[in-house]
Write a protein that holds these residues in place. Structure first.
Motif, PDB file in Angstrom:
ATOM      1  N   VAL A   1       2.175   1.856   7.755  1.00  0.00           N
ATOM      2  CA  VAL A   1       0.670   1.154   7.125  1.00  0.00           C
ATOM      3  C   VAL A   1       0.289   0.132   8.221  1.00  0.00           C
ATOM      4  O   VAL A   1      -1.164   0.205   8.894  1.00  0.00           O
ATOM      5  N   VAL A   2       0.761  -0.842   7.951  1.00  0.00           N
ATOM      6  CA  VAL A   2       0.122  -2.037   9.653  1.00  0.00           C
ATOM      7  C   VAL A   2       0.330  -1.393  10.695  1.00  0.00           C
ATOM      8  O   VAL A   2      -0.780  -1.543  10.942  1.00  0.00           O
TER       9      VAL A   2
ATOM     10  N   ALA B   1      -5.548   2.909  14.517  1.00  0.00           N
ATOM     11  CA  ALA B   1      -6.579   3.592  14.625  1.00  0.00           C
ATOM     12  C   ALA B   1      -8.120   2.316  14.303  1.00  0.00           C
ATOM     13  O   ALA B   1      -9.232   3.330  15.039  1.00  0.00           O
ATOM     14  N   LEU B   2      -7.733   1.073  14.315  1.00  0.00           N
ATOM     15  CA  LEU B   2      -8.938   0.087  14.363  1.00  0.00           C
ATOM     16  C   LEU B   2      -9.156   0.212  15.371  1.00  0.00           C
ATOM     17  O   LEU B   2     -10.292  -0.376  15.884  1.00  0.00           O
TER      18      LEU B   2
ATOM     19  N   PHE C   1       1.193  -1.030  -0.289  1.00  0.00           N
ATOM     20  CA  PHE C   1       0.007   0.143   0.265  1.00  0.00           C
ATOM     21  C   PHE C   1       0.896   1.040  -0.351  1.00  0.00           C
ATOM     22  O   PHE C   1      -0.413   2.937  -0.481  1.00  0.00           O
ATOM     23  N   SER C   2       2.435   1.176   0.533  1.00  0.00           N
ATOM     24  CA  SER C   2       3.315   2.178  -0.151  1.00  0.00           C
ATOM     25  C   SER C   2       4.346   1.785  -0.072  1.00  0.00           C
ATOM     26  O   SER C   2       4.752   0.758   0.670  1.00  0.00           O
TER      27      SER C   2
ATOM     28  N   LEU D   1      -3.866  -6.194   5.458  1.00  0.00           N
ATOM     29  CA  LEU D   1      -2.574  -5.605   5.589  1.00  0.00           C
ATOM     30  C   LEU D   1      -1.171  -6.988   6.064  1.00  0.00           C
ATOM     31  O   LEU D   1      -0.035  -6.243   5.539  1.00  0.00           O
TER      32      LEU D   1
ATOM     33  N   GLY E   1      -0.421   1.814  11.612  1.00  0.00           N
ATOM     34  CA  GLY E   1      -1.508   2.993  11.882  1.00  0.00           C
ATOM     35  C   GLY E   1      -2.530   2.291  11.158  1.00  0.00           C
ATOM     36  O   GLY E   1      -3.572   3.362  12.750  1.00  0.00           O
ATOM     37  N   THR E   2      -3.086   1.447  11.008  1.00  0.00           N
ATOM     38  CA  THR E   2      -4.267   0.700  10.845  1.00  0.00           C
ATOM     39  C   THR E   2      -4.769   0.746  11.601  1.00  0.00           C
ATOM     40  O   THR E   2      -5.934   0.632  12.254  1.00  0.00           O
ATOM     41  N   ALA E   3      -3.510  -0.300  12.629  1.00  0.00           N
ATOM     42  CA  ALA E   3      -4.155  -1.223  13.402  1.00  0.00           C
ATOM     43  C   ALA E   3      -4.109   0.002  14.589  1.00  0.00           C
ATOM     44  O   ALA E   3      -5.068  -0.576  15.466  1.00  0.00           O
TER      45      ALA E   3
ATOM     46  N   VAL F   1      -8.973  -7.359   7.641  1.00  0.00           N
ATOM     47  CA  VAL F   1      -8.078  -5.902   7.735  1.00  0.00           C
ATOM     48  C   VAL F   1      -7.322  -6.260   7.682  1.00  0.00           C
ATOM     49  O   VAL F   1      -5.770  -5.655   6.451  1.00  0.00           O
TER      50      VAL F   1
ATOM     51  N   GLN G   1       4.779   0.222   4.192  1.00  0.00           N
ATOM     52  CA  GLN G   1       4.104  -1.210   4.368  1.00  0.00           C
ATOM     53  C   GLN G   1       3.922  -0.950   6.056  1.00  0.00           C
ATOM     54  O   GLN G   1       2.973  -1.470   6.601  1.00  0.00           O
TER      55      GLN G   1
END
Length: 341
Positions: free
Chosen positions: A196-197, A203-204, A178-179, A259, A199-201, A255, A193
């Motif tokens: 992203v992993v 945020a979730l 994704f990046s 990731l 940060g997404t975790a 998700v 990446q």
């Protein structure tokens, strides 16, 4: 081992721990609401990763046919229950059995090109599988013992692994990152990446905290987890609570699959090992505490990373051995409770 190697291993441990933390949160959520130790949680990870890979290769994901078949079966079961006089919530049934599969099929038919649209299509494919599996396999056994529900989970895991082999084959797949960003901080290389992993975790996790603390549905799920009978007496539809928590579990698994796929090659049975490490983290939290489950996930990630450096052949053994002292310590601090209580 010098400082730079330790920092690299620590970075890997944080990234892996973020993924295991998502698995642990899903397992704690499902168990606290439905008393189900959901062993097939890892299959959502594998199905999402392999579906994303098929979308990126321009093919229709095989998981679409599984979704459509499950939706048809569940719709037939609900019609049969209604014919026998049982109360059926047709609004939620039509959402999971008609609206979500139709939206997923329509998006897949458009052959989405962008990575964001492909990720959305994957989420639409995998998320409805959770409530559909709950309605088909677990809701008829809602009053069964935890052991019986565990046996059903083991059987369902075997079925889903077999379906994964049938749908996706034995070859592994990896998706585009994704990046492509790369940062060099003091000699430590950090990939986009990985950011992203993590940060997404994060945020979730924050989104789940806000959902359970501020929303009516989240408070209803918390009430069901604390006292199922009391929640039912207060008018909370506990069967729909099962739908919602399984949908969340499937969404979290999807998700996590998105990731993980750019980082490692995913096979049809890869999800089981990821889910099992998430289960170890959930056990650290006693299958009840979300913060302790997240802390356990970071511990599992760090232990796996450093164990792979010292003795890669035994890293899985060392990770799963962690569950023994945790269970021993918890057995000393808890009293025996009958299943009926």
């Amino acid at each position: 081992m010098d400082l730079q190697i330790a920092l690299l291993l620590g970075q890997d441990g944080i990234v892996n721990g973020a993924v295991y933390g998502l698995m642990a949160l899903a397992l704690v959520l499902v168990f606290s609401v439905t008393r189900v130790i959901f062993i097939p949680q890892g299959e959502f990870v594998a199905f999402a990763a392999l579906s994303m890979a098929m979308l990126q290769s321009g093919r229709a994901p095989a998981s679409l046919w599984l979704l459509l078949a499950l939706a048809a079966v569940v719709l037939a079961v609900e019609a049969w229950r209604a014919q026998r006089g049982a109360a059926v919530d047709w609004r939620s049934t039509l959402v999971w059995c008609v609206a979500c599969p139709a939206a997923a099929a329509a998006l897949v038919a458009l052959k989405p090109e962008g990575q964001a649209l492909q990720a959305v299509a994957t989420l639409l494919l995998i998320t409805p599988l959770g409530p559909l599996l709950y309605r088909l396999a677990y809701r008829p056994l809602a009053r069964a013992s935890v052991l019986m529900l565990l046996i059903v989970s083991v059987a369902l895991h075997g079925v889903m692994v077999g379906l994964g082999l049938l749908f996706f084959g034995a070859e592994g797949s990896r998706t585009a990152a994704f990046s492509e960003l790369r940062l060099d901080l003091g000699g430590l290389s950090i990939t986009g990446q990985s950011l992203v992993v993590v940060g997404t975790a994060l945020a979730l996790v924050v989104a789940m905290f806000v959902f359970f603390e501020r929303s009516i549905v989240g408070k209803a799920l918390r009430a069901t987890a604390m006292n199922r009978v009391g929640a039912r007496l207060m008018g909370i539809p506990t069967e729909l609570s099962g739908d919602v928590c399984f949908a969340f579990a499937a969404l979290i698994g999807a998700v996590a699959g998105l990731l993980v796929a750019p980082i490692t090659t995913v096979y049809y049975d890869t999800g089981f090992l990821i889910g099992l490490k998430g289960f170890v983290a959930a056990i650290v939290g006693g299958l009840a505490s979300y913060p302790l489950a997240l802390a356990g996930a970071l511990l599992v990630g760090q232990l796996e990373a450093f164990a792979s450096f010292w003795s890669s052949a035994f890293k899985e053994v060392l990770v799963f051995t962690l569950i023994i002292p945790v269970l021993w310590w918890r057995s000393l601090r808890s009293h025996h409770v009958e299943d009926e209580e």
